[in-house]
Design an enzyme around this catalytic site. Structure first.
Site, PDB file in Angstrom:
ATOM      1  N   HIS A 374       0.801  -1.233   0.000  1.00  0.00           N
ATOM      2  CA  HIS A 374       0.000   0.000   0.000  1.00  0.00           C
ATOM      3  C   HIS A 374       0.829   1.277   0.000  1.00  0.00           C
ATOM      4  O   HIS A 374       0.257   2.367   0.113  1.00  0.00           O
ATOM      5  CB  HIS A 374      -0.913   0.051   1.225  1.00  0.00           C
ATOM      6  CG  HIS A 374      -1.973  -0.986   1.240  1.00  0.00           C
ATOM      7  ND1 HIS A 374      -3.240  -0.762   0.731  1.00  0.00           N
ATOM      8  CD2 HIS A 374      -1.968  -2.260   1.666  1.00  0.00           C
ATOM      9  CE1 HIS A 374      -3.961  -1.856   0.877  1.00  0.00           C
ATOM     10  NE2 HIS A 374      -3.213  -2.790   1.442  1.00  0.00           N
ATOM     11  N   LYS A 567      -8.591  13.824   5.362  1.00  0.00           N
ATOM     12  CA  LYS A 567      -7.776  12.610   5.319  1.00  0.00           C
ATOM     13  C   LYS A 567      -6.763  12.733   6.439  1.00  0.00           C
ATOM     14  O   LYS A 567      -6.676  13.791   7.071  1.00  0.00           O
ATOM     15  CB  LYS A 567      -7.071  12.450   3.967  1.00  0.00           C
ATOM     16  CG  LYS A 567      -6.327  13.711   3.484  1.00  0.00           C
ATOM     17  CD  LYS A 567      -5.728  13.520   2.094  1.00  0.00           C
ATOM     18  CE  LYS A 567      -6.682  13.833   0.972  1.00  0.00           C
ATOM     19  NZ  LYS A 567      -6.747  12.819  -0.078  1.00  0.00           N
ATOM     20  N   ARG A 568      -5.977  11.653   6.714  1.00  0.00           N
ATOM     21  CA  ARG A 568      -4.962  11.775   7.729  1.00  0.00           C
ATOM     22  C   ARG A 568      -4.027  12.946   7.399  1.00  0.00           C
ATOM     23  O   ARG A 568      -3.771  13.231   6.228  1.00  0.00           O
ATOM     24  CB  ARG A 568      -4.159  10.470   7.831  1.00  0.00           C
ATOM     25  CG  ARG A 568      -4.937   9.351   8.492  1.00  0.00           C
ATOM     26  CD  ARG A 568      -5.292   9.702   9.919  1.00  0.00           C
ATOM     27  NE  ARG A 568      -4.118   9.696  10.748  1.00  0.00           N
ATOM     28  CZ  ARG A 568      -3.864   8.767  11.679  1.00  0.00           C
ATOM     29  NH1 ARG A 568      -4.721   7.800  11.906  1.00  0.00           N
ATOM     30  NH2 ARG A 568      -2.763   8.835  12.397  1.00  0.00           N
ATOM     31  N   LYS A 573       0.791  14.342   2.031  1.00  0.00           N
ATOM     32  CA  LYS A 573      -0.547  14.659   1.520  1.00  0.00           C
ATOM     33  C   LYS A 573      -0.718  16.172   1.325  1.00  0.00           C
ATOM     34  O   LYS A 573      -1.687  16.630   0.726  1.00  0.00           O
ATOM     35  CB  LYS A 573      -1.617  14.119   2.462  1.00  0.00           C
ATOM     36  CG  LYS A 573      -1.649  12.586   2.558  1.00  0.00           C
ATOM     37  CD  LYS A 573      -2.733  12.114   3.528  1.00  0.00           C
ATOM     38  CE  LYS A 573      -2.666  10.628   3.839  1.00  0.00           C
ATOM     39  NZ  LYS A 573      -3.242   9.774   2.786  1.00  0.00           N
ATOM     40  N   THR A 678      -8.521   6.755  -1.794  1.00  0.00           N
ATOM     41  CA  THR A 678      -9.837   6.187  -2.074  1.00  0.00           C
ATOM     42  C   THR A 678     -10.933   7.226  -1.846  1.00  0.00           C
ATOM     43  O   THR A 678     -12.011   7.127  -2.411  1.00  0.00           O
ATOM     44  CB  THR A 678     -10.105   4.943  -1.196  1.00  0.00           C
ATOM     45  OG1 THR A 678      -9.611   5.198   0.112  1.00  0.00           O
ATOM     46  CG2 THR A 678      -9.419   3.721  -1.765  1.00  0.00           C
ATOM     47  N   LYS A 682     -14.717   8.542  -3.663  1.00  0.00           N
ATOM     48  CA  LYS A 682     -15.976   8.826  -2.953  1.00  0.00           C
ATOM     49  C   LYS A 682     -16.495  10.218  -3.301  1.00  0.00           C
ATOM     50  O   LYS A 682     -17.696  10.419  -3.524  1.00  0.00           O
ATOM     51  CB  LYS A 682     -15.764   8.705  -1.435  1.00  0.00           C
ATOM     52  CG  LYS A 682     -15.389   7.297  -0.993  1.00  0.00           C
ATOM     53  CD  LYS A 682     -14.871   7.237   0.447  1.00  0.00           C
ATOM     54  CE  LYS A 682     -14.151   5.907   0.665  1.00  0.00           C
ATOM     55  NZ  LYS A 682     -13.371   5.880   1.920  1.00  0.00           N
TER      56      LYS A 682
HETATM   57  C1  GLG Z   1      -2.556   3.306   2.005  1.00  0.00           C
HETATM   58  C2  GLG Z   1      -2.211   4.432   1.074  1.00  0.00           C
HETATM   59  C3  GLG Z   1      -3.389   4.971   0.290  1.00  0.00           C
HETATM   60  C4  GLG Z   1      -4.264   3.843  -0.225  1.00  0.00           C
HETATM   61  C5  GLG Z   1      -4.707   2.986   0.934  1.00  0.00           C
HETATM   62  C6  GLG Z   1      -5.508   1.783   0.469  1.00  0.00           C
HETATM   63  O1  GLG Z   1      -1.529   5.467   1.714  1.00  0.00           O
HETATM   64  O2  GLG Z   1      -2.913   5.734  -0.784  1.00  0.00           O
HETATM   65  O3  GLG Z   1      -5.396   4.351  -0.880  1.00  0.00           O
HETATM   66  O4  GLG Z   1      -3.596   2.460   1.617  1.00  0.00           O
HETATM   67  O5  GLG Z   1      -4.787   1.040  -0.448  1.00  0.00           O
HETATM   68  N1  GLG Z   1      -1.581   3.321   4.185  1.00  0.00           N
HETATM   69  C7  GLG Z   1      -2.619   3.660   3.454  1.00  0.00           C
HETATM   70  O6  GLG Z   1      -3.596   4.174   3.949  1.00  0.00           O
END
Ligand code: GLG
Length: 835
Positions: A374, A567-568, A573, A678, A682
């Site tokens: 991820h 978001k976090r 970001k 994601t 949404k």
């Molecule tokens: C990760 C990434 C995100 C991703 C999510 C789900 O940073 O970009 O969309 O997983 O695959 N650690 C995360 O939250």
């Protein structure tokens, strides 16, 4: 022991077998019964909390009868099952979801009204199940919804944290963390006190020779902890399939107390042992995209993985099949490297406990596992120190060394002259102390490795896992672009938009086949349709404005453009770039004449998100946002032209209110850093446009919806490394507008500038790793394009409709089908109708 009721005594069982309610009347009966018996209350003291509890218990019982049917069917079918191992499941609320998925929300609404309650108020009583940090955990939750909705025989396995992600409070503009004790009353779980597994830690490995003279190992004399299962039913949408999410909870193995110690008067240490055991599942680590290497975290990982594998293996053994058939019955997906120990644990079970030969066992293991990566951020890649491992899991460390040995021998045979390659790909990093590289172990022990968006999957192949592509071939690597469940993120969060779409696409079928949205293309120019569309957006903005008023006291104009970044909080970001942009806007407004101000587009900048408690820079960003808000929101000169809002404690249930209310949302990570994202999906699905970088899934969203319908800006991933390099070796000049923003902050316009010095220094002095300055100009200009575009509402709404019409690809149903076909090799079962 067979616990089945004998054939000739089953008549009564059949006669009295629970019938799930389907009418408002039967639902009411259930609610009243729960209020009067389970909750020991009556109509004279039934408040909304009690009504929520009773309604939830009614639905829970309804789900569990279908859960039983589903599980019986799966056992009987005896086919391959999928196990999704994730340390995080960010489920949010369950009641609304359960009502909608079983198709009885209207029944419940009518029933509750009859009993004197408004369904909206009852839904609001529920505490979010917040067992996750961000995208990774929410993805797992969306996947469970899709697996059940598509009739896959699948289980999730996770930890039952006593404390989920902390609750965020904003005090004087700063984040304060408050524990989230969510288990006080949780009607959605079933404790299974009969499903208990002993888990071992520490101890020693003893080698011995078996009856055939073969050298074998036993792991003994460790400390035991008990894992108890708690099951959470996962209802599919428009099917009677209810799958299972099994969460493990830790307890001292000796029971309540160590009676030996207790009787000898050492009461305190008896209690301490118990508490130490319970600590394992006590708290979710609150880091997103960051690993810290703490022993307790490794304990959590092994505890959860060992209990889950014990369960999976036990289920397999009931079928009395040969071990080599294990991968035909079991597919295990590793959500990130957190469950990588499962690879080692299965190998241990097979060779130490079941007596298989190494090669045969390893063949089974690699066919069973798939690994999803991820992130490419180096600080998020898990490594565990060898000494720590040695102490906690001595046998596992030996097995890892053997896995590594056989792997490196194979590499050497294939690439005999490449000594450096061996050091680079070794699962053990030769540092001091030595470290176990979990991602490498996950790759070596899986048959497929996937990234979560096209760009990301390309990046892992060309950067962090490049050597492994060379060794194993490109076939081991694949892409499955993330998706979201349209049930929660459209139907539940935005019921009016969902109804409007249903009215034009032939009913709710689009919720199961999201490509049906493309029927909306015909209406992108339809005046009446656009009017209804815009009315719904406005209503959603009014709803959010009310929440903002109630929680912050600030009044925002719902006709202004709502610009949202939730978001976090993370430097990559780039919420800092957003707030610098807001300051730039503020400076601009202040410089305008009254005449010019009349033409300026009003905007509400909305932020939300948690910072990891130890992430100081992220906390400074929150402080700056709140400090800017405090000044701007009270500046009479500015009025409705600009408001800056920080929404406290962003979570799933708040996302359901926030996302439908956006005009524009921000997905502005430095190119190449956000694996997918994601929430971008949404927001677009809810009729909002995006301002974003060419990163993660933004790229595929653009491809699907068309570049006229998205605001892209900034440097490309392929140029990021070079730009960083230039920063290191030459003095690049700062973007002039950004310089002006920094100067303004230095006038103490938002409070003591010292408070924000680190944020400025990161850009000015420390190499601007996230390229805020490089992208600032393009960002600000693109924001001006947004202002211009928003002025033409006819055209704007048209873009939104077209974008929604083209979002079919991003359903998590499509993801799950891709995983099933290309990684798990499982088939969905026949649809199952409600009885
Ligand atoms: C990760 C990434 C995100 C991703 C999510 C789900 O940073 O970009 O969309 O997983 O695959 N650690 C995360 O939250």
């Amino acid at each position: 022991v067979e616990a089945s009721i004998p054939e000739n005594q089953r008549t009564a069982w059949k006669k009295y077998s629970t019938q799930p309610f389907t009418t408002a009347e039967d639902f009411e009966k259930e609610v009243v019964r729960h209020v009067e018996t389970t909750l020991a209350r009556s109509m004279f003291n039934c408040d909304e909390t009690a009504a929520y509890a009773a309604a939830s218990l009614a639905f829970r019982n309804r789900l569990i009868t279908e859960w039983n049917r589903t599980q019986q069917r799966q056992t009987f079918a005896d086919g391959k099952r999928v196990y999704y191992l994730s340390l995080e499941f960010l489920m949010g609320r369950a009641l609304d979801n359960a009502m909608l998925n079983v198709g009885l929300k209207n029944v419940a609404k009518e029933g509750l009204a009859d009993l004197g309650f408004r369904i909206e108020d009852i839904i609001e009583q529920e505490h979010d199940a917040a067992l996750g940090n961000g995208g990774l955990g929410r993805l797992a939750a969306c996947f469970l919804d899709s697996l059940a909705s598509l009739n896959y025989p699948a289980w999730g396995y996770g930890l039952r944290y006593r404390y989920g992600i902390f609750k965020q409070e904003i005090v004087d503009g700063y984040q304060v963390e408050v524990p989230d004790y969510w288990l006080d009353f949780n009607p959605w779980e079933f404790p299974r006190h009969d499903v208990v597994v002993d888990i071992q830690f520490y101890g020693e490995v003893r080698k011995y020779h078996d009856e055939n003279g073969k050298s074998r190992a036993v792991w003994e004399d460790g400390e035991l902890v008990k894992a108890t299962a708690y099951d959470v039913p996962i209802p599919g949408f428009d099917t009677a399939v209810v799958n299972n999410l099994r969460l493990w909870s830790s307890k001292a193995a000796s029971g309540e107390f160590d009676f030996q110690k207790f009787n000898s008067g050492d009461y305190e240490s008896a209690v301490a042992d118990e508490q130490r055991a319970e600590t394992i599942s006590a708290v979710l680590y609150p880091n997103d995209n960051l690993e810290r290497g703490k022993e307790l975290r490794l304990k959590q990982q092994y505890f959860w993985v060992a209990a889950s594998l014990y369960d999976i293996v036990r289920r397999f053994k009931k079928s009395k099949r040969a071990w080599k058939e294990f991968p035909d019955q079991v597919a295990i997906q590793l959500n990130d490297t957190h469950p990588t120990l499962a690879i080692v644990e299965l190998q241990r079970i097979l060779i130490d406990l079941e007596g298989l030969e190494w090669e045969d066992a390893w063949n089974i293991v690699t066919k069973t596992f798939g690994y999803t990566n991820h992130t490419v951020l180096p600080e998020a890649l898990e490594k565990w120190s060898v000494p720590l491992f040695q102490n906690l899991l001595p046998r596992h460390l030996q097995i890892i060394y053997d896995i590594n040995l056989f792997f490196l021998q194979a590499v050497e045979r294939k690439f005999p002259k490449e000594r450096e390659l061996l050091a680079r790909v070794s699962i053990i990093e030769e540092s001091s102390p030595k470290m176990v590289r979990m991602a490498y172990l996950a790759i070596v022990g899986s048959h497929k490795v996937n990234g979560v968006a096209e760009l990301h999957s390309d990046l892992i192949k060309t950067t962090i896992f490049k050597d492994f592509v060379k060794i194993f071939g490109a076939d081991r690597f694949t892409n499955v672009t993330n998706g979201i469940t349209p049930r929660r993120w459209l139907h539940q969060a935005n019921p009016r938009l969902s109804d409007l779409i249903a009215s034009k696409t032939g009913g709710l079928g689009f919720l199961k086949d999201l490509t049906l949205l493309n029927k909306l293309e015909e209406f992108a120019d339809d005046k009446e349709f656009k009017k209804e569309w815009a009315e719904i957006k406005l209503a959603n903005k009014v709803r959010l404005a009310r929440h903002i008023k109630d929680t912050t006291g600030v009044v925002v104009n719902p006709h202004a453009l709502f610009d949202i970044q939730v978001k976090r909080i993370h430097e990559y970001k780039r919420q800092q770039m957003n707030i610098f942009g807001v300051i730039h806007r503020y400076i601009t407004i202040k410089s305008l004449s009254p005449e010019e101000r009349k033409k300026f587009a009003p905007r509400v900048s909305i932020f939300g998100g948690k910072a990891a408690p130890g992430y100081w820079m992220a906390k400074s960003i929150i402080h700056l946002i709140n400090s800017v808000g405090a000044v701007v929101n009270n500046d009479k000169d500015v009025g409705d032209l600009l408001k800056v809002i920080f929404i406290e404690d962003y979570n799933v249930s708040k996302a359901e209110v926030i996302i439908p209310a956006s005009d524009v949302s921000e997905h502005i990570s430095t190119a190449g850093t956000e694996a997918s994202g994601t929430s971008n999906m949404k927001f677009v699905l809810n009729g909002g446009l995006i301002i974003g970088t060419c990163d993660g899934a933004n790229i595929e969203i653009t491809r699907e919806i068309g570049e006229q319908n998205i605001f892209l800006f900034g440097n490309l991933a392929e140029d990021v490394e070079d730009l960083r390099h230039t920063h290191t070796y030459s003095t690049t000049t700062l973007d002039p507008s950004l310089s002006a923003v920094f100067s303004f902050i230095r006038t103490n316009a938002f409070g003591p500038a010292d408070d924000f010095a680190a944020l400025i220094a990161a850009v000015e002095e420390h190499g601007d790793y996230y390229l805020v300055s490089d992208d600032f100009n393009s960002y600000v200009q693109t924001q001006e394009l947004v202002d211009q575009a928003y002025k033409d509402q006819e055209e704007w709404v048209g873009k939104c409709i077209l974008a929604v019409a083209r979002m079919g690809f991003f359903t998590s149903d499509r993801c799950i089908s891709e995983y099933a076909e290309s990684i798990w090799n499982v088939e969905p079962m026949e649809p199952l109708a409600h009885e």
